[in-house]
Design a protein around this motif. Sequence first.
Motif, mmCIF file in Angstrom:
data_model
loop_
_atom_site.group_PDB
_atom_site.id
_atom_site.type_symbol
_atom_site.label_atom_id
_atom_site.label_comp_id
_atom_site.label_asym_id
_atom_site.label_seq_id
_atom_site.Cartn_x
_atom_site.Cartn_y
_atom_site.Cartn_z
ATOM 1 N N SER A 31 0.813 -1.219 0.000
ATOM 2 C CA SER A 31 0.000 0.000 0.000
ATOM 3 C C SER A 31 0.848 1.271 0.000
ATOM 4 N N LYS A 32 2.004 1.210 0.622
ATOM 5 C CA LYS A 32 2.912 2.368 0.693
ATOM 6 C C LYS A 32 4.239 1.943 0.111
ATOM 7 N N SER A 33 4.534 2.385 -1.110
ATOM 8 C CA SER A 33 5.619 1.778 -1.874
ATOM 9 C C SER A 33 6.999 2.363 -1.600
ATOM 10 N N LEU A 34 7.118 3.328 -0.684
ATOM 11 C CA LEU A 34 8.443 3.879 -0.385
ATOM 12 C C LEU A 34 8.548 4.142 1.108
ATOM 13 N N TYR A 82 19.525 12.177 4.611
ATOM 14 C CA TYR A 82 18.139 12.572 4.334
ATOM 15 C C TYR A 82 17.953 12.724 2.825
ATOM 16 N N ILE A 83 16.871 12.214 2.325
ATOM 17 C CA ILE A 83 16.524 12.329 0.902
ATOM 18 C C ILE A 83 15.268 13.191 0.800
ATOM 19 N N PRO A 84 15.347 14.324 0.119
ATOM 20 C CA PRO A 84 14.162 15.195 -0.001
ATOM 21 C C PRO A 84 12.994 14.467 -0.670
ATOM 22 N N TYR A 85 11.799 14.944 -0.402
ATOM 23 C CA TYR A 85 10.595 14.289 -0.910
ATOM 24 C C TYR A 85 10.615 14.182 -2.425
ATOM 25 N N GLU A 86 11.070 15.266 -3.102
ATOM 26 C CA GLU A 86 11.057 15.275 -4.563
ATOM 27 C C GLU A 86 11.952 14.170 -5.141
ATOM 28 N N ILE A 87 13.129 13.950 -4.521
ATOM 29 C CA ILE A 87 14.024 12.891 -4.989
ATOM 30 C C ILE A 87 13.412 11.521 -4.680
ATOM 31 N N ARG A 88 12.736 11.429 -3.533
ATOM 32 C CA ARG A 88 12.058 10.171 -3.203
ATOM 33 C C ARG A 88 10.979 9.864 -4.240
ATOM 34 N N ALA A 89 10.302 10.917 -4.716
ATOM 35 C CA ALA A 89 9.273 10.713 -5.737
ATOM 36 C C ALA A 89 9.881 10.168 -7.026
ATOM 37 N N VAL A 90 11.087 10.640 -7.376
ATOM 38 C CA VAL A 90 11.777 10.125 -8.564
ATOM 39 C C VAL A 90 12.091 8.639 -8.386
ATOM 40 N N CYS A 91 12.595 8.281 -7.186
ATOM 41 C CA CYS A 91 12.915 6.871 -6.908
ATOM 42 C C CYS A 91 11.660 5.998 -6.951
ATOM 43 N N GLU A 92 10.574 6.549 -6.396
ATOM 44 C CA GLU A 92 9.323 5.793 -6.399
ATOM 45 C C GLU A 92 8.842 5.561 -7.828
ATOM 46 N N PHE A 93 8.992 6.578 -8.683
ATOM 47 C CA PHE A 93 8.595 6.441 -10.082
ATOM 48 C C PHE A 93 9.441 5.381 -10.784
ATOM 49 N N LEU A 134 16.655 3.491 2.563
ATOM 50 C CA LEU A 134 15.511 3.829 1.712
ATOM 51 C C LEU A 134 15.072 2.540 1.028
ATOM 52 N N VAL A 135 13.790 2.224 1.118
ATOM 53 C CA VAL A 135 13.276 0.980 0.539
ATOM 54 C C VAL A 135 12.131 1.316 -0.409
ATOM 55 N N ILE A 136 12.173 0.751 -1.609
ATOM 56 C CA ILE A 136 11.153 0.994 -2.639
ATOM 57 C C ILE A 136 10.555 -0.357 -3.027
ATOM 58 N N SER A 137 9.240 -0.429 -3.080
ATOM 59 C CA SER A 137 8.557 -1.694 -3.375
ATOM 60 C C SER A 137 8.591 -2.009 -4.866
ATOM 61 N N LEU A 138 8.679 -3.301 -5.160
ATOM 62 C CA LEU A 138 8.493 -3.817 -6.520
ATOM 63 C C LEU A 138 7.268 -4.730 -6.476
ATOM 64 N N VAL A 139 6.208 -4.318 -7.141
ATOM 65 C CA VAL A 139 4.923 -5.017 -7.059
ATOM 66 C C VAL A 139 4.551 -5.541 -8.439
ATOM 67 N N LYS A 140 4.232 -6.836 -8.481
ATOM 68 C CA LYS A 140 3.821 -7.467 -9.740
ATOM 69 C C LYS A 140 2.473 -8.145 -9.525
ATOM 70 N N ASN A 141 1.516 -7.795 -10.361
ATOM 71 C CA ASN A 141 0.163 -8.364 -10.259
ATOM 72 C C ASN A 141 -0.406 -8.218 -8.847
#
Length: 764
Positions: free
Chosen positions: A217-220, A295-306, A272-279
């Motif tokens: 539900s929360k991918s980052l 610390y990673i700013p929110y905007e950079i975190r958004a790039v990683c999440e993308f 920093l952990v980013i989810s990999l979700v399949k199906n």
Amino acid sequence: MASEILAATEINLKDVNQTNCDREPIHIPNLIQPHGVLMAVSAAEYQILQVSLNTKQMLGIEPQELLDCPLTELLGAEQVAAIKSCLAKDFDNINPIPIKLTNLDFNGIVHRNGEIIILELEPSEPEQEVDFFNFYRLVKSPVNKIQSTVTLNELCSAVAEEVKKITQFDRVMVYRFEPEGSGTVIAETAETELNSFLGLRYPATDIPQPARQLFISKSLRLIPDVGYQAVGITPEVNPLTKERLDMSMTDLRNVSPFHIEYLTNMGVGATLVISLVKNKQLWGLISCHHSSPRYIPYEIRAVCEFIGQVASFELAAKEESQDLDYKIKLKSIQSQLLKLISGTEDLKLALGENHDLLLDLTGSSGVALVLGTEITLIGETPEAEFIESMFPWLENQFGEKLIYHTNSWGQVYEPAQAYREVASGLLSILVSKVQKIFLIWFRPEVTQTVNWAGNPNQPVEVEADGTLKLTPRNSFALWQEIVQLQSLPWKLCEREAALELRGSIVDIVLSKADELTQINRELARSNTELDAFAYIASHDLKEPLRGIYNYSSFLIEDYGEILDEDGADKLNTLMRLTHRMEDLINSLLHYSRLGRAELVVRPINLNDLVAGVLDVIQASARDAQVQFNIPRPLPTIECDRTQVNELFTNLISNGIKYNQKAEKVIEIGYLDTDHPVVMQKMSGYPEYTPTKIVFYVRDNGIGIRDRHLESIFRIFKRLHGQKKYGGGTGAGLTIAKKIVERHGGEIWVESIYQEGSTFYFTLQ
């Protein structure tokens, strides 16, 4: 350091894990990380209901001053209006919201949870802001590199490299979950001085189930300082919901102490952990480690999440392209098998004669083809007796699915350990549960060495109250385990190939069933037409036949004196033949009516019914010495009284009629389910069940020769001359058979010539 598992621990680690890890309520910790401020606001009035206790340090305002305060007093009407407007849009597209408080700049991260709006404020710097063009520049190159990869390994390596460039973390790994829950590092990019974790496996307990659910539900998830001091919120219970605040979707949510200790033991300062979700299933994680706080700013975190989302989309395509040559080979085998089985009437013959194809379809060393009670073994398999004995267990494994597979059969079904050398892996498809049609493939044991990041058997502490508690591991050095009782895992393409073969077999079976249904339908129609024809023909034949008889009678009466003796004999013969013809027609009419009449089924006490039959028979056969035996009371069954009455009448009368003994004996009864006759019948006909009662009528009459046993139920079939044994049309047993079949039963006879006969029948 290398080690080998010599004995299983006496402590059930799974149960321990359930008590203090999987049950930890990590979504309602009532604590946050200190690099931001959290507020819970009522969605109706936008009144501040809860705040974190660090507002004085972050905002210069005491927490108690903010409670029950309208949000507009803190942020102003314009910024609150912006929050309201953003909440009406898609959550993924609204964050972060720029928030200004006097001389302070924040990234506002907002989401709604029922009656509560949660607002998180993280300090921001103007140079940290990423507009659309900067965002596009940051993601364009990584996305191009990710999409240009061909294999799954290339994809994961590219993801690790690009995320490391963006975040500047010391180590970035791609971690894939195994089917049983553990995870393996399949890609890694790290600073040269760090020991590599590539290829190491981590036990399932390292990431408890609640954490896995939140990663979907929360991918980052960011922890900028593993050594942080947690900040509480006040009040602890939300005054509107009367519950602790659900922080599932918050960025600042506190981290489990278990996980903090785990990271500390690894020497990690930030992660920093980013989810990999399949199906919609958690496939793996992009895990970033840094040796010091970062610390990673929110905007950079958004790039990683993308980037994580792009990688998630690519996973399916890359996994599909894996083993492409092998998949093409399986498709070819499927086509050959389909061609072979579609053109045959004998499924066992078609599959058995092409056993190499059947084995290659799933990469197996043995297969068992189960068709009802018949088991055909191909290749290296357990014995047929063992396979038959494990059917009850196997049937329970399917549930609602049509396929079951395991690469550690001996661990889930202990008796299979004796066959580990040929059957440590099992893959089975259920074609028909009713007809008991299965295909079961086997694979031999393959001893494997698994490289763990430290001992996977997590240490256990005993609390003061005696409960067991898992504790984080202290060592992540190479620890090797020798794994036995396992085969190579069944690949998805192999399981899909087995299911497609099942579909082909089912289609063929259904096609044959459709043909049989059509034949049965035509047969039923023909039988109906035949019954109608027999009824009409016999009814219409009676009128001219009666005329012949009457005119023959008139000729004898009126011209008897004129005719000579030979002429009179011929007329008498004509009258006798017409009389016999009328009897035959009457029997045919009666037989036809039996097939057309509706059954009136209700509970009938056979003791009363048989008593009535015997009264009538004894009244009509007063000269015969007949002994009737009924060994025990007969049951009450559902049947048509009139027809079953006729059934017993015909069988008992035949027993008396075809009997030359001075003392005739007729026995009427039924058999127990363990009687040899019943057991023999059940073994030959699986549809016979203990609920089917086998009745019998036994006599000590003349018996029947073996060569006539199959023909006695044919209509008008008599084994003796017309005048012998009282004559008759030969329709009695045919009518008895019709009655039994109309009740869904079967009738058969066992006889010893000159000693007697026993007629067996079922009625349900």
